[in-house]
Design a protein around this motif. Sequence first.
Motif, PDB file in Angstrom:
ATOM      1  N   ALA A 174       0.667   2.855  -3.374  1.00 17.78           N
ATOM      2  CA  ALA A 174      -0.615   3.325  -3.910  1.00 17.78           C
ATOM      3  C   ALA A 174      -0.475   4.782  -4.336  1.00 17.78           C
ATOM      4  CB  ALA A 174      -1.714   3.173  -2.871  1.00 17.78           C
ATOM      5  N   GLU A 214       4.326   4.072 -10.207  1.00 19.68           N
ATOM      6  CA  GLU A 214       4.136   3.378  -8.928  1.00 19.68           C
ATOM      7  C   GLU A 214       4.211   1.859  -9.086  1.00 19.68           C
ATOM      8  OE1 GLU A 214       2.188   7.380  -8.748  1.00 19.68           O
ATOM      9  OE2 GLU A 214       2.005   5.703 -10.144  1.00 19.68           O
ATOM     10  N   SER A 215       3.613   1.315 -10.151  1.00 20.06           N
ATOM     11  CA  SER A 215       3.693  -0.138 -10.345  1.00 20.06           C
ATOM     12  C   SER A 215       5.110  -0.549 -10.728  1.00 20.06           C
ATOM     13  CB  SER A 215       2.667  -0.638 -11.370  1.00 20.06           C
ATOM     14  OG  SER A 215       2.958  -0.202 -12.678  1.00 20.06           O
ATOM     15  N   MET A 252      -6.073  -0.164  -4.782  1.00 16.50           N
ATOM     16  CA  MET A 252      -5.056   0.885  -4.648  1.00 16.50           C
ATOM     17  C   MET A 252      -5.280   1.971  -5.685  1.00 16.50           C
ATOM     18  SD  MET A 252      -1.633  -1.352  -3.946  1.00 16.50           S
ATOM     19  CE  MET A 252      -1.755  -2.795  -2.907  1.00 16.50           C
ATOM     20  N   TRP A 261       0.812  -1.213   0.000  1.00 11.86           N
ATOM     21  CA  TRP A 261       0.000   0.000   0.000  1.00 11.86           C
ATOM     22  C   TRP A 261       0.847   1.266   0.000  1.00 11.86           C
ATOM     23  CZ3 TRP A 261      -5.017   1.221  -0.822  1.00 11.86           C
ATOM     24  CH2 TRP A 261      -5.880   0.146  -1.022  1.00 11.86           C
ATOM     25  N   TYR A 287       0.421  -3.600 -11.545  1.00  7.72           N
ATOM     26  CA  TYR A 287      -0.650  -2.626 -11.775  1.00  7.72           C
ATOM     27  C   TYR A 287      -2.012  -3.324 -11.689  1.00  7.72           C
ATOM     28  CZ  TYR A 287      -3.349   1.344 -13.103  1.00  7.72           C
ATOM     29  OH  TYR A 287      -4.270   2.368 -13.071  1.00  7.72           O
ATOM     30  N   MET A 337      -2.793  -3.571  -8.172  1.00  8.62           N
ATOM     31  CA  MET A 337      -3.259  -2.273  -7.655  1.00  8.62           C
ATOM     32  C   MET A 337      -4.729  -2.057  -7.994  1.00  8.62           C
ATOM     33  SD  MET A 337      -0.095   0.262  -8.524  1.00  8.62           S
ATOM     34  CE  MET A 337       1.131   0.602  -7.269  1.00  8.62           C
ATOM     35  N   GLN A 338      -5.131  -2.426  -9.205  1.00  8.64           N
ATOM     36  CA  GLN A 338      -6.534  -2.284  -9.601  1.00  8.64           C
ATOM     37  C   GLN A 338      -7.434  -3.216  -8.793  1.00  8.64           C
ATOM     38  OE1 GLN A 338      -5.777  -3.202 -13.786  1.00  8.64           O
ATOM     39  NE2 GLN A 338      -6.777  -1.268 -14.323  1.00  8.64           N
ATOM     40  N   MET A 361       6.904  -0.552  -7.365  1.00  7.21           N
ATOM     41  CA  MET A 361       6.486  -1.703  -6.568  1.00  7.21           C
ATOM     42  C   MET A 361       7.167  -2.969  -7.084  1.00  7.21           C
ATOM     43  SD  MET A 361       2.700  -3.428  -6.085  1.00  7.21           S
ATOM     44  CE  MET A 361       1.925  -2.182  -5.068  1.00  7.21           C
TER      45      MET A 361
END
Length: 190
Positions: A129, A148-149, A178, A126, A170, A173-174, A152
């Motif tokens: 995010a 960000e992805s 996030m 997180w 990603y 995240m979806q 990460m």
Amino acid sequence: MTTDTRLGPDGIARCAWVGDDPEYRRYHDEEWGFPLHGDRPLFEKMSLEGFQAGLSWITILRKRPRFREVFAGFDPEVVAGFGEADVERLMGDAGIIRNRAKILATISNAQLMLDLDEGELDAFLWSFAPAARPRPVSFAEVPATTAESDAMSKALRKRGFRFVGSTTMYALMQSSGMVDDHVEGCWRSS
């Protein structure tokens, strides 16, 4: 309604990728984009996203109950102890994706989880995010990866995690909320 939304048989407008599949509708309405927390749920999601690489998500959704069964509910302590006999058992199970590299990555990733304190994976993931951004009007505005992805993925790889590429992260995240990529016009976008 745009071409990026679709009216379901229940009269509700959803993101068009849902199509007519009832399981996809349930997933879209109840899971995708909802904030998900907890080390075990995020480990499961990360593992399933890794298995999804190169396949459609509906394939994973349909096989998820069996994945949960054979991977001991994605309990990292149990999965970390899987040996060669377990790998062969999993390779013979038509109820999951039988990809040796992905199976071995899941076991290896579970072993890495044992080095983390409770809540550490949750906080770590997180921390990447992104800040809220304007809602996408169309799926053409939804990226496959973001800074960000990328970050990460790089940080997870540095820790030794596998099958955690930027596109896969990603998608994580979806799916874990996030980011919220429900397009304008989808009932979830309101």
